[in-house]
Each structure stands twice: as structure tokens, then as C-alpha cells.
Design a protein around this motif. Structure first.
Motif, mmCIF file in Angstrom:
data_model
loop_
_atom_site.group_PDB
_atom_site.id
_atom_site.type_symbol
_atom_site.label_atom_id
_atom_site.label_comp_id
_atom_site.label_asym_id
_atom_site.label_seq_id
_atom_site.Cartn_x
_atom_site.Cartn_y
_atom_site.Cartn_z
ATOM 1 N N ALA A 183 0.825 -1.212 0.000
ATOM 2 C CA ALA A 183 0.000 0.000 0.000
ATOM 3 C C ALA A 183 0.857 1.259 0.000
ATOM 4 C CB ALA A 183 -0.924 -0.006 1.210
ATOM 5 N N ILE A 184 1.900 1.266 0.828
ATOM 6 C CA ILE A 184 2.783 2.436 0.904
ATOM 7 C C ILE A 184 3.484 2.672 -0.433
ATOM 8 C CG2 ILE A 184 4.900 3.336 1.966
ATOM 9 C CD1 ILE A 184 4.035 1.870 4.547
ATOM 10 N N VAL A 185 3.988 1.602 -1.027
ATOM 11 C CA VAL A 185 4.667 1.708 -2.322
ATOM 12 C C VAL A 185 3.693 2.164 -3.400
ATOM 13 C CG1 VAL A 185 5.801 0.382 -4.160
ATOM 14 C CG2 VAL A 185 6.457 0.028 -1.767
ATOM 15 N N ASN A 186 2.483 1.572 -3.393
ATOM 16 C CA ASN A 186 1.486 1.921 -4.408
ATOM 17 C C ASN A 186 1.076 3.388 -4.314
ATOM 18 O OD1 ASN A 186 -1.807 1.793 -5.143
ATOM 19 N ND2 ASN A 186 -0.441 0.718 -6.536
ATOM 20 N N PHE A 187 0.789 3.842 -3.100
ATOM 21 C CA PHE A 187 0.382 5.237 -2.904
ATOM 22 C C PHE A 187 1.498 6.200 -3.327
ATOM 23 C CE2 PHE A 187 0.298 9.095 -0.324
ATOM 24 C CZ PHE A 187 -0.983 9.567 -0.600
ATOM 25 N N SER A 188 2.729 5.888 -2.927
ATOM 26 C CA SER A 188 3.863 6.771 -3.232
ATOM 27 C C SER A 188 4.101 6.864 -4.731
ATOM 28 C CB SER A 188 5.128 6.251 -2.537
ATOM 29 O OG SER A 188 4.930 6.164 -1.139
ATOM 30 N N LEU A 189 4.100 5.706 -5.401
ATOM 31 C CA LEU A 189 4.324 5.709 -6.847
ATOM 32 C C LEU A 189 3.169 6.374 -7.596
ATOM 33 C CD1 LEU A 189 5.853 2.145 -7.378
ATOM 34 C CD2 LEU A 189 7.040 4.342 -7.474
ATOM 35 N N ASN A 190 1.940 6.137 -7.132
ATOM 36 C CA ASN A 190 0.783 6.798 -7.752
ATOM 37 C C ASN A 190 0.917 8.316 -7.707
ATOM 38 O OD1 ASN A 190 -0.759 4.635 -8.614
ATOM 39 N ND2 ASN A 190 -1.961 4.499 -6.747
ATOM 40 N N TYR A 191 1.378 8.818 -6.569
ATOM 41 C CA TYR A 191 1.494 10.265 -6.367
ATOM 42 C C TYR A 191 2.422 10.898 -7.400
ATOM 43 C CZ TYR A 191 2.113 14.705 -3.928
ATOM 44 O OH TYR A 191 2.149 16.034 -3.611
ATOM 45 N N PHE A 192 3.477 10.161 -7.761
ATOM 46 C CA PHE A 192 4.445 10.699 -8.722
ATOM 47 C C PHE A 192 4.124 10.337 -10.176
ATOM 48 C CE2 PHE A 192 6.974 10.530 -4.774
ATOM 49 C CZ PHE A 192 7.407 11.851 -4.727
ATOM 50 N N LEU A 193 3.538 9.151 -10.389
ATOM 51 C CA LEU A 193 3.350 8.662 -11.762
ATOM 52 C C LEU A 193 2.024 9.075 -12.396
ATOM 53 C CD1 LEU A 193 4.814 5.029 -11.469
ATOM 54 C CD2 LEU A 193 5.914 7.058 -12.416
ATOM 55 N N ILE A 194 0.941 9.175 -11.609
ATOM 56 C CA ILE A 194 -0.369 9.494 -12.191
ATOM 57 C C ILE A 194 -0.405 10.885 -12.833
ATOM 58 C CG2 ILE A 194 -2.805 9.933 -11.655
ATOM 59 C CD1 ILE A 194 -2.719 7.569 -9.750
ATOM 60 N N PRO A 195 0.135 11.946 -12.187
ATOM 61 C CA PRO A 195 0.088 13.258 -12.844
ATOM 62 C C PRO A 195 0.771 13.271 -14.214
ATOM 63 C CG PRO A 195 0.645 13.502 -10.531
ATOM 64 C CD PRO A 195 0.701 12.035 -10.820
ATOM 65 N N LYS A 196 1.803 12.450 -14.391
ATOM 66 C CA LYS A 196 2.551 12.448 -15.645
ATOM 67 C C LYS A 196 2.025 11.420 -16.640
ATOM 68 C CE LYS A 196 7.258 12.397 -17.498
ATOM 69 N NZ LYS A 196 8.709 12.300 -17.176
ATOM 70 N N TYR A 197 1.718 10.209 -16.148
ATOM 71 C CA TYR A 197 1.327 9.122 -17.055
ATOM 72 C C TYR A 197 -0.136 8.705 -16.907
ATOM 73 C CZ TYR A 197 6.402 8.728 -17.418
ATOM 74 O OH TYR A 197 7.729 8.992 -17.612
ATOM 75 N N GLN A 198 -0.872 9.349 -16.008
ATOM 76 C CA GLN A 198 -2.300 9.098 -15.788
ATOM 77 C C GLN A 198 -2.575 7.612 -15.484
ATOM 78 O OE1 GLN A 198 -3.817 11.137 -19.390
ATOM 79 N NE2 GLN A 198 -4.267 12.882 -18.085
ATOM 80 N N SER A 199 -3.511 6.983 -16.201
ATOM 81 C CA SER A 199 -3.880 5.604 -15.884
ATOM 82 C C SER A 199 -2.732 4.627 -16.110
ATOM 83 C CB SER A 199 -5.095 5.177 -16.704
ATOM 84 O OG SER A 199 -4.893 5.437 -18.081
ATOM 85 N N ILE A 200 -1.847 4.912 -17.047
ATOM 86 C CA ILE A 200 -0.664 4.071 -17.277
ATOM 87 C C ILE A 200 0.231 4.086 -16.038
ATOM 88 C CG2 ILE A 200 1.452 3.793 -18.628
ATOM 89 C CD1 ILE A 200 -0.925 3.028 -20.253
#
Length: 479
Positions: free
Chosen positions: A361-378
Motif C-alpha cells: 500500500a505504501i509503495v502503491n500510494f507513493s508511486l501513484n502520487y508521482f506517476l499518475i500526474p505524468k502518465y495518468q492511468s498508465i
């Protein structure tokens, strides 16, 4: 009922979970636009947090607890009502909090939020854990299949234009509510009304909280993805991600459905201290889920470029890329379901299950925070793969202290070798210039024949069992 029969009933349910969306999704994605579907998916992701609070890990805890006491009718009767009144209490609290939340938020689609409340109310009447605990999967499976068929008919009758996404949410939520309520019809066969003590309810509350914590962590990297995409991107990206997750997890359910069946079985064997049978079942199940997961993952990667435009339509073409990226979770989730749900929960190793999913969960949340703004659903798909891999890895490292991993994993290398060889051949087929539907049919049937052949050459035990069952079934049908 035997494990085989229960697995058949549960597999029939999972097959319906695949076939029915195969009928409805192409219709929905062409009638509703991505934003409408995204609104339903996003609001559903929000209500899931309140459902989590209402259930407090009851699905797993209730299943296991009922399995422990099912041989004593008197204790079984008391235990059921203790669990029911506990969930009734937590559900009422959750419903009030959710209504207050919806009342105070500023949203253009509050009506959909209120419709999702029906899903939360349905939790009060959910007693499926009882029937799973006594290993009666027939009733829960037939109930679910019937409701899904009725919901499908209503979708085709009612949903006609993009604005009907509100009715789409209503049909789904109402079907869930009615499905939970129906199971009460069968309860008098097993249970009589009885008073319970407050002390016993508090006892179960303390124990459910142990499973509630890992359920929170699991929710973070299974539902929070859609919530974060909705916040950091837009509703259309939520729809793309939601559709990719649906398709992957529809096929994944064929593998993980064995876990729902095995949880009460392993729990009961542990209560009887039958370690030999525990190891026997564990080895067979792990061999099967690896065998099936590798093939399903392979088929998803090979067929998606052709399948997605036909199935979802051109507006959802991005789903193809998300699915191809996220398909390895089929193997990772199958393994984590085996080690975490089928072994750790019956063995009462919840603290280690909590550790593994919290890391994910911690890894998923952290990576989502950085990756979603740039790559969205990918970006969310990449985060999910990494998180699921880490959850599985942590569980393997921990469980090897309690069970001999080498005994369970013996021979699974054959499935990976077969998968690599089949992929190499099918990749050449994907380059052929033939009609889309014909190409998919060729890829699936050729892939199946090649996979079975390579498994046969490598002398895979589970493959021999599957083939023999298929031959027996065909003989019965012929006669």
C-alpha cells in the motif's frame, strides 16, 4: 460437500462474472461515454472505503470463524448471531458517516453518491461468509448468477443514452442489495434466533480488527488507484483504468476462486491438526494456480491489441496498453492470494499478512502520487504491478518459516518454460495480416493446444490431471 464440488460452483460463478460483462461492457462503452462510466467507477471507489469500515474484515474472519465451529451446531448458532450483530453495529455507524460525507461535499453528481449508499446498506444483510464457512457454495453461487442475469436484462432495457449512467449505477447497486437479502431465505435451515452476550461481540470485534488493518492496506492499492486517478487526472482516465482492471480481474477470478473454497477447508484442517493434508492441498493448489495464471497472463498479452478495439470500441483504445502493462498481476495476485489468504489467515498469521499488504500500500500510494500526474492511468498500472510484486515477495519470505516452500513450488518451472515457448510462437501469429476476430480465435486455440502440448512434454502433473478431467467430461457429454 467436497472441495471439487465447491470449486465447480464457485467457478461457475466466476465464469458468469466473465461471460456477463462480455455481453454488457461492449454495450455500455458504446452507449455511455468514458466520463459517465468514470463517474460511476469513481463514486464506487469512494463508497468502498465506507464498506470496508462496515465489514471490518468480516468476509475473511467470518468465513474462518464459522469453519472452525461448524461441527458443533450449538456453538455455530451462537457464533453466527455474534458476528451478525457486530456487523450490524459497524454498518450503522458507517452508513451515518457516509450520509454526512455526501451531504457536506460539493459535487455535480451527488445523486450517484446517494445511489452508491445502497451498496453500503447491502453490507448489513451480507451473510455469504456463513455459507462459505460451512462450505455450501451452491447457494451463494446460484444466487449471484441469477441476480447478474436479471441486472444484465435491465441494462439493455433501461440504458439507452449517455445520461443514463445514473441508472447504470442504480442497477448495479440494487442487484447487490437484492442478492444479499436473498440468502436469508436459506438461513433457517441452519440457524435459529438466539440472544448473544455483549462480551462475545467485543471479543469478535478485537479479532476482526486484526484482519481490518490488512484489509485497509489492500483497499489502498486496489481501490485508491481509481480515487487518485479521479483526483490527479480525470474521470475518463478512471474509466480506462477501471475497464482494464475489470477485464484482468474477471479472468483472474477463475484462478483465485479456489482460494475462497480452500480458506474454510484449510481452517478446518488446522483445527484438526492435520498437517499432512494441509501440505497436500497446498501443493496441489499452488501448482494449479501457477499453471492457470501463466496461461491466462500469456493470452492477455497476446490478444489485447486485437481484442480491445472490438470489445470496448475505439473510444477505449487506451485500455489495450493498460492491460498489457498490468497483466503480470494475474500471477502476483494469484500467489499472494495463496500465501496470504489460503495459508496466513487460517494459520492466524494476520500480522504478517498486514505487514506484506502495508508495504504494498505504501509503495502503491507513493508511486501513484508521482506517476499518475505524468502518465495518468498508465502510471497507476505501473504502480500496481510493483506493489503486487512486493506483497507477494514479502509473503514468500515470511511463510517459508512455517511451511516448506520447496515442497509446494516443486515443478512450477515447467509452466514458465511452456509459457515462454508458446509466447515465442504466438508472437509470430500476431504479425499475420488477417481479420481481427479470426486472429483472436487462432491465437487462443493455438495457444491452448501448444501450452497443453509443452506441459505434456515436460511431464507436468497438474496438466495430466486437467487433461484427464477434460477427457472424462467429454466422454460423459458424448454418452
Amino acid at each position: 460437500m467436497s472441495v471439487a464440488k465447491n470449486y465447480v460452483y464457485n467457478t461457475l460463478l466466476q465464469i458468469s462474472n466473465i461471460l456477463i460483462p462480455f455481453i454488457t461492457i461492449p454495450y455500455i462503452t458504446r452507449v455511455l461515454d468514458p466520463q459517465g462510466i468514470g463517474i460511476v467507477a469513481y463514486t464506487n471507489s469512494i463508497v468502498q472505503y465506507f464498506i470496508l469500515l462496515a465489514t471490518l474484515g468480516m468476509t475473511l474472519y467470518g468465513n474462518r470463524t464459522i469453519a472452525y465451529v461448524r461441527n458443533d451446531k450449538k456453538v455455530l448458532n451462537k457464533t453466527f448471531w455474534e458476528l451478525f450483530f457486530l456487523k450490524l453495529f459497524t454498518s450503522i455507524i458507517s452508513i451515518f458517516v457516509y450520509v454526512f460525507f455526501v451531504f457536506t461535499i460539493n459535487s455535480d453528481y451527488k445523486i450517484v453518491y446517494y445511489i452508491q449508499l445502497i451498496n453500503l446498506i447491502a453490507v448489513v444483510f451480507d451473510i455469504s461468509y456463513f455459507f462459505m464457512g460451512i462450505e455450501d457454495f451452491k447457494k451463494t453461487s446460484i444466487r449471484s448468477i441469477t441476480i447478474k442475469i436479471i441486472s444484465t436484462i435491465l441494462i439493455f432495457i433501461i440504458i439507452k443514452k449517455p445520461e443514463d449512467y445514473v441508472y447504470y449505477a442504480l442497477i448495479s447497486a440494487s442487484g447487490n442489495f437484492v442478492g444479499q437479502f436473498i440468502l436469508w431465505k436459506y438461513l433457517p435451515e441452519y440457524i435459529k434466533l438466539e440472544k448473544v452476550s455483549k462480551e462475545k461481540i467485543l471479543y469478535h470485534l478485537r479479532n476482526t480488527i486484526k484482519l481490518f488493518i490488512p484489509m485497509i492496506a489492500i483497499q489502498i492499492y486496489t481501490v485508491l488507484d481509481k480515487t487518485m486517478i479521479g483526483i490527479l487526472a480525470n474521470e475518463s482516465e478512471v474509466a480506462f483504468y477501471d475497464m482494464s482492471q475489470r477485464l484482468v480481474k474477471m479472468t483472474l477470478a477463475l484462478v483465485t476462486s479456489i482460494g475462497i473454497v480452500m480458506l474454510p477447508k484449510i481452517s478446518n484442517l488446522i483445527s484438526l491438526n492435520d498437517n499432512a493434508k494441509i501440505t497436500y492441498y497446498a501443493r496441489k493448489v499452488f501448482d494449479y494456480i501457477t499453471y492457470a495464471s501463466v496461461f491466462i497472463m500469456l493470452m492477455m498479452i497476446i490478444t489485447m491489441p486485437t481484442f480491445v478495439p472490438i470489445f470496448f470500441g475505439r473510444d477505449f483504445i487506451k485500455v489495450k496498453d493498460i492491460i498489457m502493462i498490468i497483466s503480470p498481476i494475474i500471477l502476483f495476485i494469484s500467489w499472494s492470494n495463496f500465501f496470504g489468504i489460503q495459508l496466513m489467515v487460517p494459520m492466524k498469521l494476520e500480522k504478517y499478512l498486514t505487514l506484506s499488504v502495508t508495504i504494498g500500500a505504501i509503495v502503491n500510494f507513493s508511486l501513484n502520487y508521482f506517476l499518475i500526474p505524468k502518465y495518468q492511468s498508465i502510471g497507476a498500472a505501473i504502480s500496481t504491478i510493483i506493489a503486487e510484486f512486493l506483497v507477494t515477495l514479502v509473503q514468500i519470505v515470511i511463510i517459508r518459516k512455517y511451511i516448506k516452500i520447496s515442497e509446494i513450488t516443486k515443478g512450477i518451472w515447467k509452466h514458465f518454460i511452456s509459457g515462454i515457448l508458446v509466447y515465442g510462437i504466438l508472437y509470430q501469429v500476431t504479425k499475420l495480416n488477417i481479420e481481427s476476430l479470426e486472429k483472436i480465435i487462432i491465437e487462443v486455440f493455438l495457444g491452448l493446444i501448444l501450452y497443453l502440448t509443452f506441459e505434456f512434454i515436460l511431464k507436468s502433473e497438474i496438466n495430466s490431471l486437467v487433461v484427464s478431467k477434460m477427457i472424462s467430461f467429454m466422454k460423459i457429454k458424448k454418452n
